[in-house]
Design a protein around this motif. Structure first.
Motif, short mmCIF file in Angstrom:
data_model
loop_
_atom_site.label_atom_id
_atom_site.label_comp_id
_atom_site.label_asym_id
_atom_site.label_seq_id
_atom_site.Cartn_x
_atom_site.Cartn_y
_atom_site.Cartn_z
N THR A 1 60.84 10.97 54.80
CA THR A 1 60.72 9.52 54.82
C THR A 1 62.05 8.90 55.21
O THR A 1 63.11 9.52 55.05
N ASP A 2 61.96 7.70 55.69
CA ASP A 2 63.20 7.02 56.08
C ASP A 2 64.12 6.85 54.88
O ASP A 2 65.34 6.96 54.98
N ASN A 3 63.51 6.58 53.75
CA ASN A 3 64.33 6.41 52.54
C ASN A 3 65.04 7.70 52.17
O ASN A 3 66.21 7.70 51.78
N ASP A 4 64.34 8.78 52.31
CA ASP A 4 64.92 10.07 52.00
C ASP A 4 66.08 10.38 52.95
O ASP A 4 67.14 10.84 52.53
N ILE A 5 65.83 10.13 54.21
CA ILE A 5 66.87 10.38 55.20
C ILE A 5 68.07 9.48 54.96
O ILE A 5 69.22 9.89 55.02
N LYS A 6 67.76 8.24 54.66
CA LYS A 6 68.84 7.28 54.39
C LYS A 6 69.66 7.73 53.20
O LYS A 6 70.89 7.72 53.25
N ASN A 7 68.99 8.12 52.15
CA ASN A 7 69.70 8.60 50.97
C ASN A 7 70.51 9.85 51.28
O ASN A 7 71.66 9.98 50.84
N TYR A 8 69.91 10.73 52.03
CA TYR A 8 70.60 11.98 52.35
C TYR A 8 71.84 11.69 53.21
O TYR A 8 72.89 12.30 53.02
N ASN B 1 73.55 8.89 53.23
CA ASN B 1 74.56 8.18 52.44
C ASN B 1 75.25 9.11 51.43
O ASN B 1 76.42 8.91 51.12
N THR B 2 74.52 10.07 50.93
CA THR B 2 75.10 10.90 49.88
C THR B 2 75.73 12.18 50.41
O THR B 2 76.66 12.69 49.81
N HIS B 3 75.20 12.69 51.52
CA HIS B 3 75.71 13.97 52.01
C HIS B 3 76.39 13.85 53.36
O HIS B 3 77.55 14.21 53.52
N LEU B 4 75.64 13.34 54.30
CA LEU B 4 76.06 13.48 55.69
C LEU B 4 77.19 12.53 56.08
O LEU B 4 78.03 12.87 56.88
N LYS B 5 77.19 11.36 55.50
CA LYS B 5 78.20 10.38 55.90
C LYS B 5 79.60 10.92 55.63
O LYS B 5 80.47 10.89 56.49
N LYS B 6 79.76 11.42 54.44
CA LYS B 6 81.09 11.94 54.10
C LYS B 6 81.37 13.22 54.88
O LYS B 6 82.49 13.50 55.25
N LYS B 7 80.29 13.96 55.12
CA LYS B 7 80.46 15.21 55.84
C LYS B 7 80.92 14.93 57.26
O LYS B 7 81.79 15.62 57.80
N VAL B 8 80.35 13.97 57.86
CA VAL B 8 80.71 13.62 59.22
C VAL B 8 82.09 13.01 59.29
O VAL B 8 82.86 13.26 60.21
N SER B 9 82.43 12.25 58.28
CA SER B 9 83.72 11.57 58.32
C SER B 9 84.87 12.51 58.00
O SER B 9 85.99 12.28 58.44
N GLU B 10 84.58 13.57 57.24
CA GLU B 10 85.62 14.52 56.90
C GLU B 10 85.88 15.42 58.09
O GLU B 10 84.99 16.12 58.54
N PRO B 11 87.13 15.49 58.56
CA PRO B 11 87.45 16.49 59.55
C PRO B 11 87.39 17.86 58.91
O PRO B 11 87.92 18.06 57.83
N GLU B 12 86.75 18.77 59.55
CA GLU B 12 86.52 20.07 58.94
C GLU B 12 86.23 21.08 60.02
O GLU B 12 85.78 20.77 61.09
N THR B 13 86.48 22.32 59.72
CA THR B 13 86.13 23.37 60.65
C THR B 13 85.26 24.37 59.95
O THR B 13 85.19 24.41 58.74
N GLY B 14 84.61 25.18 60.75
CA GLY B 14 83.90 26.31 60.17
C GLY B 14 82.41 26.17 60.09
O GLY B 14 81.71 27.14 59.89
N SER B 15 81.90 24.99 60.25
CA SER B 15 80.45 24.89 60.22
C SER B 15 79.91 25.44 61.52
O SER B 15 80.62 25.61 62.51
N ASP B 16 78.62 25.67 61.52
CA ASP B 16 78.04 26.28 62.71
C ASP B 16 78.04 25.32 63.88
O ASP B 16 77.99 25.71 65.02
N CYS B 17 78.10 24.07 63.60
CA CYS B 17 78.17 23.09 64.67
C CYS B 17 79.11 22.00 64.18
O CYS B 17 78.69 20.98 63.68
N PRO B 18 80.37 22.23 64.31
CA PRO B 18 81.37 21.43 63.60
C PRO B 18 81.21 19.95 63.86
O PRO B 18 81.06 19.53 64.99
N LYS B 19 81.29 19.21 62.78
CA LYS B 19 81.11 17.78 62.96
C LYS B 19 82.34 17.13 63.56
O LYS B 19 82.25 16.14 64.24
N SER B 20 83.49 17.77 63.34
CA SER B 20 84.66 17.20 63.97
C SER B 20 84.51 17.27 65.48
O SER B 20 84.80 16.33 66.19
N SER B 21 84.02 18.41 65.90
CA SER B 21 83.83 18.52 67.33
C SER B 21 82.65 17.67 67.77
O SER B 21 82.60 17.18 68.88
#
Length: 280
Positions: free
Chosen positions: A100-107, A109-129
């Motif tokens: 649901t859109d609400n679920d995605i929105k919550n996810y 806001n709680t997980h991905l936003k900070k994940k994307v904003s944090e520079p980081e390496t090592g993920s399979d598809c690095p968000k920094s890149s």
DNA sequence: AAAGGGAGCAACCGCAGGTGG
DNA sequence: GCCACCTGCGGTTGCTCCCTT
């Protein structure tokens, strides 16, 4: 002229839904089908605002909803789509038919936003890149990546639901909702304050979200009762209709193509699935 | 063991868009 | 074209649970 309130504020119950209310709502919708939300509280006897009923249905009770345990593919797809579409959660949700859109929105806001904003390496598809790619990778490459991820997400969802990859068909998402209600009823019958939680180890029940075999366990990942209330859901799953593969994908493609300086050339296809991250 | 703080999620609120009379 | 109604959407809030101190 002021907009009238969506419902009479007096006597309208707010806050968390009780299992009893859920059952009333489900029963009513089973009988009348979703829609005409204005009449739902009146006709069903629920002391709820029509919007509250609709929201409860679309975000929780509706057939075909998978909750919690976003897969890596889904996660990537959300990140990509969010970058592409912005906070248009309903549009993003149309690419994730079980969410649901609400679920995605919550996810987000709680997980991905900070994940994307944090520079980081090592993920399979690095968000920094990913972020840098958003600026530097050519549009064609980026679009290929997006399309590839869309395909990957489709594949993942198909695998998860163990159903044919035709999104136009009726995927097993339907069952997941009967399981939602079933678990709800199970908990209600037991009078437990946490009706949805059942220990998978002690019960012989299967995990409803078969895509969630990966590690982390969200609080929303509940083990479902094996007793689907098929009789309760004898109507068409509108969400499944919404998820017809053709419509949303062609919408996105045409939207993208609009930006292609007019040549309108289809460039998404024929990209090997594993190429996605290599682009970044 | 208790308290505080953060995370996660369900639900609410207000606005915008669509539709029919 | 206007108006009223209904639905959908996105932002935000508030509650609950869990982890840390």
């Amino acid at each position: 002229m002021g907009r009238p309130p969506c419902c009479d504020k007096n006597g309208v119950k707010k806050g968390p839904w009780t299992p009893e209310e859920d059952i009333i709502l489900v029963s009513y919708i089973q009988e009348h089908g979703p829609g005409n939300w204005r009449a739902v509280p009146t006709n069903s006897g629920l002391m709820r605002c029509s919007k509250s009923c609709r929201l409860r249905w679309t975000n929780y009770l509706r057939p075909g909803i998978k909750r919690g345990n976003f897969t890596g593919q889904e996660e990537k797809l959300i990140i990509h789509l969010q970058a592409l579409l912005g906070n248009r959660w309903a549009a993003i949700a149309s690419y994730l038919p079980e969410r649901t859109d609400n679920d995605i929105k919550n996810y987000w806001n709680t997980h991905l936003k900070k994940k994307v904003s944090e520079p980081e390496t090592g993920s399979d598809c690095p968000k920094s890149s990913w972020q840098s790619s958003h600026r530097s990778v050519s549009k064609g490459q980026w679009e290929r990546c997006l399309q590839t991820d869309v395909n990957m997400a489709k594949r993942a969802l198909c695998e998860a639901s163990s159903v044919s990859c035709s999104f136009g068909g009726k995927p097993s998402t339907y069952a997941s909702n009967t399981e939602n209600i079933s678990r709800l009823l199970q908990g209600w019958m037991k009078g437990s304050p946490k009706p949805s939680v059942v220990d998978p180890a002690s019960s012989g029940w299967g995990v409803a979200d078969s895509a969630s075999s990966q590690g982390s366990v969200s609080t929303s990942n509940r083990i479902m009762s094996p007793e689907p209330l098929e009789s309760v859901f004898g109507f068409t799953d509108s969400s499944a209709e919404r998820s017809e593969a053709g419509a949303p994908f062609s919408l996105l493609e045409s939207w993208l193509l609009d930006e292609l300086d007019g040549d309108g050339q289809e460039i998404f296809l024929d990209v090997p699935v594993l190429d996605t991250c290599q682009l970044f």
